[in-house]
Design an enzyme around this catalytic site. Structure first.
Site, mmCIF file in Angstrom:
data_model
loop_
_atom_site.group_PDB
_atom_site.id
_atom_site.type_symbol
_atom_site.label_atom_id
_atom_site.label_comp_id
_atom_site.label_asym_id
_atom_site.label_seq_id
_atom_site.Cartn_x
_atom_site.Cartn_y
_atom_site.Cartn_z
ATOM 1 N N PHE A 126 3.943 8.856 10.327
ATOM 2 C CA PHE A 126 3.004 9.513 9.422
ATOM 3 C C PHE A 126 3.735 10.562 8.576
ATOM 4 O O PHE A 126 4.929 10.775 8.707
ATOM 5 C CB PHE A 126 1.859 10.141 10.225
ATOM 6 C CG PHE A 126 0.709 9.191 10.506
ATOM 7 C CD1 PHE A 126 0.879 7.819 10.462
ATOM 8 C CD2 PHE A 126 -0.556 9.679 10.822
ATOM 9 C CE1 PHE A 126 -0.178 6.950 10.712
ATOM 10 C CE2 PHE A 126 -1.623 8.823 11.075
ATOM 11 C CZ PHE A 126 -1.434 7.460 11.020
ATOM 12 N N SER A 127 2.958 11.264 7.757
ATOM 13 C CA SER A 127 3.547 12.130 6.729
ATOM 14 C C SER A 127 4.404 13.260 7.285
ATOM 15 O O SER A 127 4.228 13.706 8.418
ATOM 16 C CB SER A 127 2.429 12.727 5.876
ATOM 17 O OG SER A 127 1.947 11.728 5.017
ATOM 18 N N ASN B 186 0.373 5.670 0.220
ATOM 19 C CA ASN B 186 -0.413 6.904 0.131
ATOM 20 C C ASN B 186 0.494 8.118 -0.019
ATOM 21 O O ASN B 186 1.288 8.114 -0.981
ATOM 22 C CB ASN B 186 -1.532 7.008 1.180
ATOM 23 C CG ASN B 186 -1.176 6.904 2.628
ATOM 24 O OD1 ASN B 186 -0.735 5.867 3.088
ATOM 25 N ND2 ASN B 186 -1.391 7.942 3.380
ATOM 26 N N ASP B 187 0.420 9.103 0.828
ATOM 27 C CA ASP B 187 1.020 10.417 0.568
ATOM 28 C C ASP B 187 2.494 10.419 0.144
ATOM 29 O O ASP B 187 3.299 9.700 0.731
ATOM 30 C CB ASP B 187 0.979 11.280 1.839
ATOM 31 C CG ASP B 187 -0.331 11.194 2.569
ATOM 32 O OD1 ASP B 187 -1.289 10.622 2.047
ATOM 33 O OD2 ASP B 187 -0.387 11.718 3.697
ATOM 34 N N ARG C 262 -0.733 16.874 12.758
ATOM 35 C CA ARG C 262 0.212 16.048 11.994
ATOM 36 C C ARG C 262 0.684 16.688 10.685
ATOM 37 O O ARG C 262 0.205 17.720 10.268
ATOM 38 C CB ARG C 262 -0.411 14.684 11.677
ATOM 39 C CG ARG C 262 -1.709 14.729 10.908
ATOM 40 C CD ARG C 262 -2.215 13.306 10.638
ATOM 41 N NE ARG C 262 -3.533 13.304 10.048
ATOM 42 C CZ ARG C 262 -4.669 13.318 10.733
ATOM 43 N NH1 ARG C 262 -4.659 13.324 12.056
ATOM 44 N NH2 ARG C 262 -5.831 13.340 10.105
ATOM 45 N N GLN D 71 4.237 7.354 2.247
ATOM 46 C CA GLN D 71 3.531 6.548 3.241
ATOM 47 C C GLN D 71 3.369 5.142 2.675
ATOM 48 O O GLN D 71 2.828 4.960 1.581
ATOM 49 C CB GLN D 71 2.162 7.162 3.547
ATOM 50 C CG GLN D 71 2.246 8.473 4.291
ATOM 51 C CD GLN D 71 2.617 8.269 5.753
ATOM 52 O OE1 GLN D 71 1.768 7.965 6.569
ATOM 53 N NE2 GLN D 71 3.887 8.438 6.091
ATOM 54 N N TRP E 223 0.837 -1.201 0.000
ATOM 55 C CA TRP E 223 0.000 0.000 0.000
ATOM 56 C C TRP E 223 0.873 1.254 0.000
ATOM 57 O O TRP E 223 1.843 1.334 0.749
ATOM 58 C CB TRP E 223 -0.877 0.005 1.251
ATOM 59 C CG TRP E 223 -1.475 1.344 1.562
ATOM 60 C CD1 TRP E 223 -0.862 2.378 2.219
ATOM 61 C CD2 TRP E 223 -2.775 1.820 1.216
ATOM 62 N NE1 TRP E 223 -1.704 3.461 2.309
ATOM 63 C CE2 TRP E 223 -2.891 3.145 1.706
ATOM 64 C CE3 TRP E 223 -3.872 1.250 0.547
ATOM 65 C CZ2 TRP E 223 -4.041 3.910 1.546
ATOM 66 C CZ3 TRP E 223 -5.013 2.019 0.394
ATOM 67 C CH2 TRP E 223 -5.096 3.324 0.891
ATOM 68 N N TRP F 220 -4.157 0.085 3.977
ATOM 69 C CA TRP F 220 -3.480 0.998 4.890
ATOM 70 C C TRP F 220 -3.226 0.269 6.201
ATOM 71 O O TRP F 220 -4.039 -0.546 6.629
ATOM 72 C CB TRP F 220 -4.368 2.236 5.088
ATOM 73 C CG TRP F 220 -3.702 3.323 5.858
ATOM 74 C CD1 TRP F 220 -2.946 4.327 5.352
ATOM 75 C CD2 TRP F 220 -3.725 3.501 7.280
ATOM 76 N NE1 TRP F 220 -2.484 5.132 6.368
ATOM 77 C CE2 TRP F 220 -2.951 4.646 7.564
ATOM 78 C CE3 TRP F 220 -4.305 2.810 8.341
ATOM 79 C CZ2 TRP F 220 -2.747 5.125 8.862
ATOM 80 C CZ3 TRP F 220 -4.110 3.283 9.638
ATOM 81 C CH2 TRP F 220 -3.343 4.423 9.888
ATOM 82 N N GLU G 245 -5.205 18.322 6.447
ATOM 83 C CA GLU G 245 -4.110 17.356 6.342
ATOM 84 C C GLU G 245 -3.057 17.875 5.367
ATOM 85 O O GLU G 245 -3.354 18.621 4.436
ATOM 86 C CB GLU G 245 -4.642 16.004 5.847
ATOM 87 C CG GLU G 245 -5.582 15.341 6.832
ATOM 88 C CD GLU G 245 -5.807 13.854 6.535
ATOM 89 O OE1 GLU G 245 -5.580 13.037 7.441
ATOM 90 O OE2 GLU G 245 -6.223 13.527 5.412
HETATM 91 C C1 FRU Z 1 -3.285 11.898 4.495
HETATM 92 C C2 FRU Z 1 -2.934 11.259 5.833
HETATM 93 C C3 FRU Z 1 -2.051 12.165 6.654
HETATM 94 C C4 FRU Z 1 -1.342 11.191 7.554
HETATM 95 C C5 FRU Z 1 -1.152 10.016 6.628
HETATM 96 C C6 FRU Z 1 -1.201 8.683 7.312
HETATM 97 O O1 FRU Z 1 -3.615 10.962 3.522
HETATM 98 O O2 FRU Z 1 -4.112 10.907 6.541
HETATM 99 O O3 FRU Z 1 -2.731 13.175 7.355
HETATM 100 O O4 FRU Z 1 -0.122 11.681 8.013
HETATM 101 O O5 FRU Z 1 -2.168 10.082 5.654
HETATM 102 O O6 FRU Z 1 -0.876 7.658 6.420
#
Ligand code: FRU
Length: 500
Positions: A113-114, A47-48, A173, A64, A45, A72, A227
């Site tokens: 996290f990010s 993400n960011d 965050r 991420q 997976w 996730w 975010e």
């Molecule tokens: C955005 C988010 C961030 C967080 C991260 C966790 O997609 O929710 O706010 O740091 O993803 O994976």
């Protein structure tokens, strides 16, 4: 799958994650829907985008990452490097959850996290959020440093920001750090009295941070948590990009305004979406060594389906874009980086021609590639006030499946219609406001399961994931209720970027 050993050190957690990557990596190369020139994690997976930076000529993309599942889960920082932002090389996992403020074997909601990256004392330094659900506070800010740009050590002073200011809610965050004159500044995404907000901090050493207060806050209609904030200079303005949660008609919002460093206040003057497609979230920017402001976003939206999970993977990045400030409108333009031209392969050029009202013209019927770039220039006759001109992409032979991209003249909107993009596709009418214009330049990037549309030199962009049949490759121009002049069409099939 969860991480096994509660007492293991960061290195052990990194090794475990790297082993998980090695185990499935080869198999994943042939999984369905893998994109040809968009960045994806080697397995699992994604993400960011995180920690975007160029250092000594090398671009770094962190992200991420859950190496253990297509869902996730415990968040790691994956890592890749590149010399051109197009061809990427996967590097070992950079950060794994391992410390008491980000790690608990029994929890899924935890991890690194990010965040962002800077160079300080010649070290590549990552600034990120340690997240642990159930812990108080659940989010703190931490740093990790590296001398070789590959192996990262968490700082013994962590967490460097260990408490949430009283005026904020518990969401706290996604630190983005930059240097201005003699100081480091950090924005953090948060919530204040039910509104999305950003707070500002200041430091000389990345370890001791002075709280400067709330720098900007939503007006009641801009979501309840901001975010992934990113605050940076562009032209003679400051730009704030953020991904507000629970905002009607907003996913990745851009505010152009001014930043007063002394007062610690960002004052927005305009608000738009940085991209109007459904699949665009958590964008991050950085200034590269040529002084360009580059943006990469996660080309998905967290609250939709991820059809590639059926094939054990999820998540991709957009193509990188260059941001500029339009002098006249003071809006941010986003255009694909020119380095992508290195992927161009078979080229087809069409001479200018006229199209009548309600006509279709097929392009490329001989090509079987579903990865291509298309630039199409159109002139709409003066005084025409209604009708549509556009393209149907990824069209099936029987005509039942396609994605429409068109200009709606009356509304002066660019529309990306995915309602017939295939059974698994997220069905939506994505709309972007365009300044009324008789000249249209569509610049479109299509890949295995994505469409990114840029119009009139990045005035608007729309990014969407679509999941048509791999054999649906037709491209058709169409008009509805208006005639137009097609002044030029250039079409290139695009090579595989061979991400290693
Ligand atoms: C955005 C988010 C961030 C967080 C991260 C966790 O997609 O929710 O706010 O740091 O993803 O994976």
């Amino acid at each position: 799958m969860t991480i096994q050993n509660p007492n293991s050190t960061h290195n052990e957690q990194i090794n475990r994650a790297n082993e998980a990557v090695q185990q499935t990596r080869e198999k994943m190369k042939h999984a369905q829907y893998r994109l040809n020139y968009h960045f994806m994690s080697p397995v699992g997976w994604l993400n960011d985008p995180n920690g975007l930076i160029q250092h000594k000529g090398i671009y770094h993309l962190f992200y991420q990452f859950n190496p253990y599942s297509f869902d996730w889960g415990p968040m790691h920082w994956g890592h890749a490097t590149s010399t051109d932002l197009v061809h990427w090389q996967h590097e070992p996992v950079a950060l794994a959850p391992s410390e008491p403020y980000e790690y608990d074997e029994a929890k899924q909601e935890m991890g690194c996290f990010s965040g962002s990256a800077v160079i300080h004392n010649d070290e590549l330094t990552l600034i990120y959020t340690g997240h642990l659900e159930g812990h108080t506070p659940k989010e703190v800010q931490a740093i990790a440093t590296s001398t070789d740009g590959i192996h990262f050590k968490k700082h013994e002073a962590n967490p460097v920001i260990r408490s949430v200011p009283n005026e904020l809610g518990s969401e706290f965050r996604d630190p983005k750090v930059w240097k201005h004159e003699e100081h480091w500044y950090m924005v953090v995404g948060t919530t204040s009295e039910g509104n999305g907000a950003i707070v500002l901090y200041k430091s000389t050493d990345l370890i001791d941070w002075e709280y400067l207060g709330i720098a900007a806050k939503g007006n009641g209609k801009q979501g309840d948590m901001w975010e992934c904030p990113d605050l940076f200079p562009l032209g003679d303005k400051y730009v704030l990009i953020t991904s507000p949660m629970n905002m009607e008609n907003g996913k990745c919002t851009v505010f152009v305004g001014t930043l007063d460093y002394n007062a610690g206040i960002f004052k927005p003057e305009s608000q738009r979406e940085i991209d109007y497609g459904i699949d665009f979230y958590a964008a991050q920017t950085f200034e590269d060594e040529q002084g360009r402001r580059i943006l990469i976003a996660w080309m998905d939206f967290p609250f939709t389906e991820f059809p590639s999970k059926a094939y054990n993977w999820s998540g991709a990045m957009t193509i990188p874009r260059i941001l500029t400030l339009d002098d006249e409108t003071q809006h941010v333009r986003a255009n694909p980086i020119p380095e992508l031209q290195s992927l161009r392969e078979l080229h087809t050029n069409y001479d200018a021609f006229e199209m009548g009202a309600n006509q279709t013209v097929g392009l490329n019927s001989n090509s079987h590639s579903h990865s291509y770039e298309l630039i199409c220039d159109v002139t709409v006759p003066e005084k025409i006030e209604t009708g549509r001109i556009g393209l149907q992409l990824r069209k099936s032979v029987d005509g039942s499946e396609f994605t429409s991209v068109y200009y709606d003249i009356a509304a002066s909107e660019i529309v990306v219609d995915t309602t017939q993009s295939g059974e698994r596709s997220h069905k939506a009418l994505n709309k972007a406001p365009l300044r009324k214009n008789n000249q249209l330049k569509f610049h479109i990037f299509v890949d295995t399961c994505s469409v990114e549309v840029f119009v009139n030199n990045g005035e608007v962009s729309l990014s969407s994931r679509i999941y048509p049949e791999l054999t649906s490759n037709g491209i058709e121009l169409f008009t509805e209720n208006t005639k137009v002049s097609i002044t030029s069409i250039n079409l290139w099939s695009l090579k595989n970027a061979e991400i290693e």
